[in-house]
Scaffold this active site. Structure first.
Site, PDB file in Angstrom:
ATOM      1  N   SER A 117      39.403 108.610 -37.708  1.00 19.20           N
ATOM      2  CA  SER A 117      38.704 107.555 -36.988  1.00 19.20           C
ATOM      3  C   SER A 117      38.770 106.249 -37.791  1.00 19.20           C
ATOM      4  CB  SER A 117      37.264 107.990 -36.702  1.00 19.20           C
ATOM      5  OG  SER A 117      36.644 107.149 -35.766  1.00 19.20           O
ATOM      6  N   ASP A 173      39.127 112.188 -26.105  1.00 20.19           N
ATOM      7  CA  ASP A 173      38.372 111.362 -27.052  1.00 20.19           C
ATOM      8  C   ASP A 173      37.653 110.244 -26.301  1.00 20.19           C
ATOM      9  OD1 ASP A 173      37.489 109.692 -29.142  1.00 20.19           O
ATOM     10  OD2 ASP A 173      39.164 110.270 -30.415  1.00 20.19           O
ATOM     11  N   HIS A 204      36.534 113.616 -29.830  1.00 15.92           N
ATOM     12  CA  HIS A 204      36.654 112.859 -31.076  1.00 15.92           C
ATOM     13  C   HIS A 204      36.260 113.781 -32.227  1.00 15.92           C
ATOM     14  CE1 HIS A 204      37.165 109.158 -33.278  1.00 15.92           C
ATOM     15  NE2 HIS A 204      35.980 109.302 -33.863  1.00 15.92           N
TER      16      HIS A 204
END
Length: 224
Positions: A117, A173, A204
């Site tokens: 991320s 996601d 995610h």
């Protein structure tokens, strides 16, 4: 400033490779050490894992809450509006960790950057701009924090087009949309890189399947 309480995991008493792994927004360096066994790395691989902690600072999109973040996110839309100065500060400090590993005897081509991320965005930026070709970048559920054309600003050149890049993303996601991951891969290809792109039926997060792909990639890069 990145905290000094960086987690270090060594798979052998004497390591000849380093994997610097950046966590995501709001967590810390303890997030990923438990995933190492799922990489299923060869027992003979002598790798040092380093898990730095992002600084604690306010994050605008989270109501100004103070949390561990590599940079402030000002808005979230199709792309990301970020605090570029904070990004560059994090990139500089991760680059310092890379340099420390080189000074400790690890060859640059045996240093891999991994990030999830927001940490993946830092991995992209650091690996592409570091003044010396590293072993590769593995970017998980992430995006390029700014257009790739801007990365060479302030540097003599960007990383060699032959540098291995692995990009992993969840098809479901809802934090970093799949389109942002796809955009990063497309920009890299247009620049001349050849990123390896994999998607997974996940949100995610990381999965056993995605970690297996990451482990195979790490093994490939460090077995050359």
């Amino acid at each position: 400033m990145i905290d000094n309480d960086m987690i270090v995991v060594e798979t052998k008493p004497a390591c000849d490779a380093a994997i610097i792994w950046m966590h995501g927004l709001g967590v810390d360096g303890s997030d990923f050490p438990p995933t190492i066994p799922y990489l299923k790395l060869p027992k003979e691989l002598a790798a040092r894992f380093l898990f730095p902690n992002a600084p604690e600072q306010a994050v605008t999109v989270n109501g100004g809450m103070v949390m561990r973040s590599w940079y402030d996110i000002l808005s979230m839309g199709i792309g990301r509006e970020i605090n570029d100065a904070q990004l560059q500060s994090s990139v500089s400090q991760i680059s310092d960790i890379v340099t420390q590993q080189i000074d400790a005897g690890i060859a640059p081509e045996r240093i891999l950057l991994v990030g999830f991320s927001q940490g993946g965005a830092v991995a992209y930026e650091t690996g592409l701009s570091y003044p010396g070709n590293l072993g590769g970048i593995a970017a998980m559920s992430t995006y390029l924090p700014r257009p790739i054309e801007q990365i060479s600003i302030g540097n003599n050149s960007v990383a060699a087009l032959s540098m291995p890049i692995l990009s992993l993303h969840g098809e479901h996601d809802d934090v970093v949309p799949l389109t942002l991951g796809e955009s990063a891969v497309e920009q890299l290809k247009q620049k001349g890189y050849q990123p390896e792109w994999h998607t997974f039926k996940m949100a995610h997060e990381v999965s056993v399947e995605s970690l297996a792909v990451l482990g195979r990639w790490i093994t490939q890069q460090l077995s050359k």
